[in-house]
Design a protein around this motif. Structure first.
Motif, PDB file in Angstrom:
ATOM      1  N   SER A 170       0.843  -1.188   0.000  1.00 51.19           N
ATOM      2  CA  SER A 170       0.000   0.000   0.000  1.00 51.19           C
ATOM      3  C   SER A 170       0.877   1.238   0.000  1.00 51.19           C
ATOM      4  CB  SER A 170      -0.891   0.006   1.243  1.00 51.19           C
ATOM      5  OG  SER A 170      -1.619   1.210   1.274  1.00 51.19           O
ATOM      6  N   SER A 171       0.606   2.145  -0.936  1.00 50.60           N
ATOM      7  CA  SER A 171       1.353   3.408  -0.933  1.00 50.60           C
ATOM      8  C   SER A 171       0.443   4.603  -1.194  1.00 50.60           C
ATOM      9  CB  SER A 171       2.490   3.373  -1.953  1.00 50.60           C
ATOM     10  OG  SER A 171       2.063   2.865  -3.181  1.00 50.60           O
ATOM     11  N   TYR A 172      -0.766   4.330  -1.693  1.00 51.73           N
ATOM     12  CA  TYR A 172      -1.715   5.408  -1.997  1.00 51.73           C
ATOM     13  C   TYR A 172      -2.986   5.153  -1.202  1.00 51.73           C
ATOM     14  CZ  TYR A 172       0.574   7.449  -6.151  1.00 51.73           C
ATOM     15  OH  TYR A 172       1.414   8.098  -7.020  1.00 51.73           O
ATOM     16  N   PRO A 173      -2.910   5.139   0.149  1.00 55.12           N
ATOM     17  CA  PRO A 173      -4.099   4.773   0.906  1.00 55.12           C
ATOM     18  C   PRO A 173      -5.250   5.736   0.669  1.00 55.12           C
ATOM     19  CG  PRO A 173      -2.397   5.624   2.379  1.00 55.12           C
ATOM     20  CD  PRO A 173      -1.787   5.515   1.009  1.00 55.12           C
ATOM     21  N   ASP A 232       2.720  12.541 -16.416  1.00 56.94           N
ATOM     22  CA  ASP A 232       2.634  12.505 -14.947  1.00 56.94           C
ATOM     23  C   ASP A 232       1.248  12.974 -14.493  1.00 56.94           C
ATOM     24  OD1 ASP A 232       3.123  12.386 -12.287  1.00 56.94           O
ATOM     25  OD2 ASP A 232       4.654  13.958 -12.241  1.00 56.94           O
ATOM     26  N   GLU A 233       0.270  12.110 -14.693  1.00 57.06           N
ATOM     27  CA  GLU A 233      -1.120  12.420 -14.334  1.00 57.06           C
ATOM     28  C   GLU A 233      -1.668  11.270 -13.528  1.00 57.06           C
ATOM     29  OE1 GLU A 233      -3.983  14.165 -17.307  1.00 57.06           O
ATOM     30  OE2 GLU A 233      -2.423  13.425 -18.653  1.00 57.06           O
ATOM     31  N   PHE A 234      -2.721  11.521 -12.743  1.00 55.88           N
ATOM     32  CA  PHE A 234      -3.341  10.454 -11.967  1.00 55.88           C
ATOM     33  C   PHE A 234      -4.325   9.703 -12.861  1.00 55.88           C
ATOM     34  CE2 PHE A 234      -6.115   8.474  -8.835  1.00 55.88           C
ATOM     35  CZ  PHE A 234      -5.167   7.918  -7.998  1.00 55.88           C
ATOM     36  N   ASP A 250       1.166  -2.416 -11.565  1.00 55.98           N
ATOM     37  CA  ASP A 250       0.339  -1.661 -12.508  1.00 55.98           C
ATOM     38  C   ASP A 250       1.080  -0.444 -13.043  1.00 55.98           C
ATOM     39  OD1 ASP A 250       0.332  -0.447 -10.017  1.00 55.98           O
ATOM     40  OD2 ASP A 250      -1.838  -0.287  -9.842  1.00 55.98           O
ATOM     41  N   ILE A 251       1.737   0.303 -12.147  1.00 55.77           N
ATOM     42  CA  ILE A 251       2.311   1.580 -12.564  1.00 55.77           C
ATOM     43  C   ILE A 251       3.560   1.899 -11.757  1.00 55.77           C
ATOM     44  CG2 ILE A 251       0.791   2.889 -10.997  1.00 55.77           C
ATOM     45  CD1 ILE A 251       0.604   5.051 -13.211  1.00 55.77           C
ATOM     46  N   LEU A 252       4.539   2.469 -12.436  1.00 53.88           N
ATOM     47  CA  LEU A 252       5.749   2.932 -11.773  1.00 53.88           C
ATOM     48  C   LEU A 252       5.656   4.446 -11.649  1.00 53.88           C
ATOM     49  CD1 LEU A 252       8.643   2.353 -10.725  1.00 53.88           C
ATOM     50  CD2 LEU A 252       9.425   2.670 -13.057  1.00 53.88           C
ATOM     51  N   ASP A 253       5.628   4.895 -10.399  1.00 54.44           N
ATOM     52  CA  ASP A 253       5.450   6.322 -10.146  1.00 54.44           C
ATOM     53  C   ASP A 253       6.685   6.850  -9.418  1.00 54.44           C
ATOM     54  OD1 ASP A 253       4.394   8.833  -9.734  1.00 54.44           O
ATOM     55  OD2 ASP A 253       3.010   8.225  -8.166  1.00 54.44           O
ATOM     56  N   SER A 254       6.699   6.797  -8.088  1.00 59.32           N
ATOM     57  CA  SER A 254       7.887   7.249  -7.352  1.00 59.32           C
ATOM     58  C   SER A 254       8.986   6.188  -7.354  1.00 59.32           C
ATOM     59  CB  SER A 254       7.514   7.572  -5.902  1.00 59.32           C
ATOM     60  OG  SER A 254       7.191   6.378  -5.205  1.00 59.32           O
ATOM     61  N   GLY A 255       8.589   4.928  -7.605  1.00 58.48           N
ATOM     62  CA  GLY A 255       9.544   3.825  -7.556  1.00 58.48           C
ATOM     63  C   GLY A 255       9.667   3.213  -6.168  1.00 58.48           C
ATOM     64  N   GLY A 263      -7.517  -1.962 -13.162  1.00 59.18           N
ATOM     65  CA  GLY A 263      -6.870  -2.326 -11.897  1.00 59.18           C
ATOM     66  C   GLY A 263      -6.481  -1.146 -11.041  1.00 59.18           C
ATOM     67  N   LEU A 264      -6.233   0.001 -11.675  1.00 57.25           N
ATOM     68  CA  LEU A 264      -5.804   1.176 -10.899  1.00 57.25           C
ATOM     69  C   LEU A 264      -7.012   1.864 -10.269  1.00 57.25           C
ATOM     70  CD1 LEU A 264      -3.648   1.694 -13.803  1.00 57.25           C
ATOM     71  CD2 LEU A 264      -2.601   2.475 -11.695  1.00 57.25           C
ATOM     72  N   ASP A 265      -6.808   2.389  -9.066  1.00 60.68           N
ATOM     73  CA  ASP A 265      -7.955   2.902  -8.300  1.00 60.68           C
ATOM     74  C   ASP A 265      -7.801   4.343  -7.862  1.00 60.68           C
ATOM     75  OD1 ASP A 265      -5.853   2.266  -6.326  1.00 60.68           O
ATOM     76  OD2 ASP A 265      -7.380   2.848  -4.888  1.00 60.68           O
TER      77      ASP A 265
HETATM   78  P1  IMP Z   1       5.311   4.025  -6.614  1.00 61.06           P
HETATM   79  O1  IMP Z   1       5.609   3.168  -5.430  1.00 61.06           O
HETATM   80  O2  IMP Z   1       5.224   5.495  -6.264  1.00 61.06           O
HETATM   81  O3  IMP Z   1       6.180   3.734  -7.824  1.00 61.06           O
HETATM   82  O4  IMP Z   1       3.811   3.770  -7.054  1.00 61.06           O
HETATM   83  C1  IMP Z   1       3.364   2.553  -7.318  1.00 61.06           C
HETATM   84  C2  IMP Z   1       1.961   2.359  -6.792  1.00 61.06           C
HETATM   85  O5  IMP Z   1       1.255   3.559  -6.529  1.00 61.06           O
HETATM   86  C3  IMP Z   1       1.191   1.664  -7.860  1.00 61.06           C
HETATM   87  O6  IMP Z   1       1.290   0.276  -7.690  1.00 61.06           O
HETATM   88  C4  IMP Z   1      -0.209   2.176  -7.668  1.00 61.06           C
HETATM   89  O7  IMP Z   1      -0.897   1.341  -6.787  1.00 61.06           O
HETATM   90  C5  IMP Z   1      -0.052   3.514  -7.054  1.00 61.06           C
HETATM   91  N1  IMP Z   1      -0.199   4.588  -8.072  1.00 61.06           N
HETATM   92  C6  IMP Z   1       0.763   5.378  -8.571  1.00 61.06           C
HETATM   93  N2  IMP Z   1       0.284   6.237  -9.493  1.00 61.06           N
HETATM   94  C7  IMP Z   1      -1.044   5.990  -9.571  1.00 61.06           C
HETATM   95  C8  IMP Z   1      -2.103   6.554 -10.381  1.00 61.06           C
HETATM   96  O8  IMP Z   1      -1.938   7.439 -11.222  1.00 61.06           O
HETATM   97  N3  IMP Z   1      -3.342   6.021 -10.166  1.00 61.06           N
HETATM   98  C9  IMP Z   1      -3.591   5.036  -9.268  1.00 61.06           C
HETATM   99  N4  IMP Z   1      -2.628   4.475  -8.514  1.00 61.06           N
HETATM  100  C10 IMP Z   1      -1.362   4.949  -8.666  1.00 61.06           C
END
Ligand code: IMP
Ligand code: MG
Length: 187
Positions: A73-76, A155-157, A105-110, A162-164
């Motif tokens: 969990s990283s986006y509670p 870089d958008e949400f 699903d997605i690589l954002d901050s890593g 699967g993404l929520d």
């Molecule tokens: P990271 O750890 O920041 O790379 O992000 C990875 C996790 O954050 C993903 O597995 C997603 O669950 C969530 N996440 C990041 N960006 C988005 C977004 O745009 N929409 C929904 N979930 C996101």
């Protein structure tokens, strides 16, 4: 739910085509002569976001595999930026000596992959590869080395496939952006 969509970023047909190509690449990398020895493959979707993607992906990889599960969990709740990744559940059989493919699903901050790659390596996996459907165009994610990437996105949400957002919209078949008032609405 449909009324909350701002625009379709990646339509379902394009997702299916790319998933097919990614599955072919993973299959090739885990089949002799590229993959030597008798080590088997374990595919690990990082839940909950990778559930839909991984379900489609594995059905196009025709090799013997086991499935492990990691919930990170990283986006509670209603967060739209990473709050720091933590493993909240794991169902990983012994991965010692196995070739592990982590699927997200997605690589954002890593932060997620930086947390789970060392964890699985430390469990004694023969190899650990990483696979993400989406990579956001931002410096932090460009720095991360990932083995399989589906799409580079702005870089958008985004939600869907699967993404929520607040655990909703995972069942949308396309990858979409949400209207600003939906993201800003108070609970
Ligand atoms: P990271 O750890 O920041 O790379 O992000 C990875 C996790 O954050 C993903 O597995 C997603 O669950 C969530 N996440 C990041 N960006 C988005 C977004 O745009 N929409 C929904 N979930 C996101
Ligand atoms: Mg996730």
């Amino acid at each position: 739910m449909q009324g909350d969509i701002d625009r379709i970023l990646i339509p379902r047909r394009q997702i299916a085509q790319r998933v097919h190509e990614m599955a072919a690449a993973i299959t090739a990398d885990h089949t002799p002569p590229k993959m030597d020895g008798s080590a088997e493959v374990t595919i690990v979707p990082i839940l909950t976001g990778a559930m839909v993607f991984c379900g489609d992906l594995i059905r196009e990889i025709p090799i013997a595999m086991k499935i492990g599960l990691l919930t990170v969990s990283s986006y509670p709740g209603r967060s739209v930026s990473s709050q720091g990744a933590q493993v909240i559940e794991r169902q990983l059989e012994d991965v010692r000596g196995r070739h592990v493919v982590l699927v997200d699903d997605i690589l954002d901050s890593g932060n997620t992959l930086r947390l789970v790659v060392p964890l699985v390596s430390a469990m004694g996996a023969a190899s650990v590869r990483t696979c993400v459907l989406l990579r956001k165009d931002r410096p932090a994610s460009r720095e991360m080395q990932v083995d399989y990437v589906g799409f580079e996105i702005p870089d958008e949400f985004v939600v869907g496939y699967g993404l929520d957002f607040n655990n909703y919209y995972r069942n949308l078949p396309d990858i979409v952006t949400l209207k600003r008032d939906v993201l800003e609405a108070r609970p």
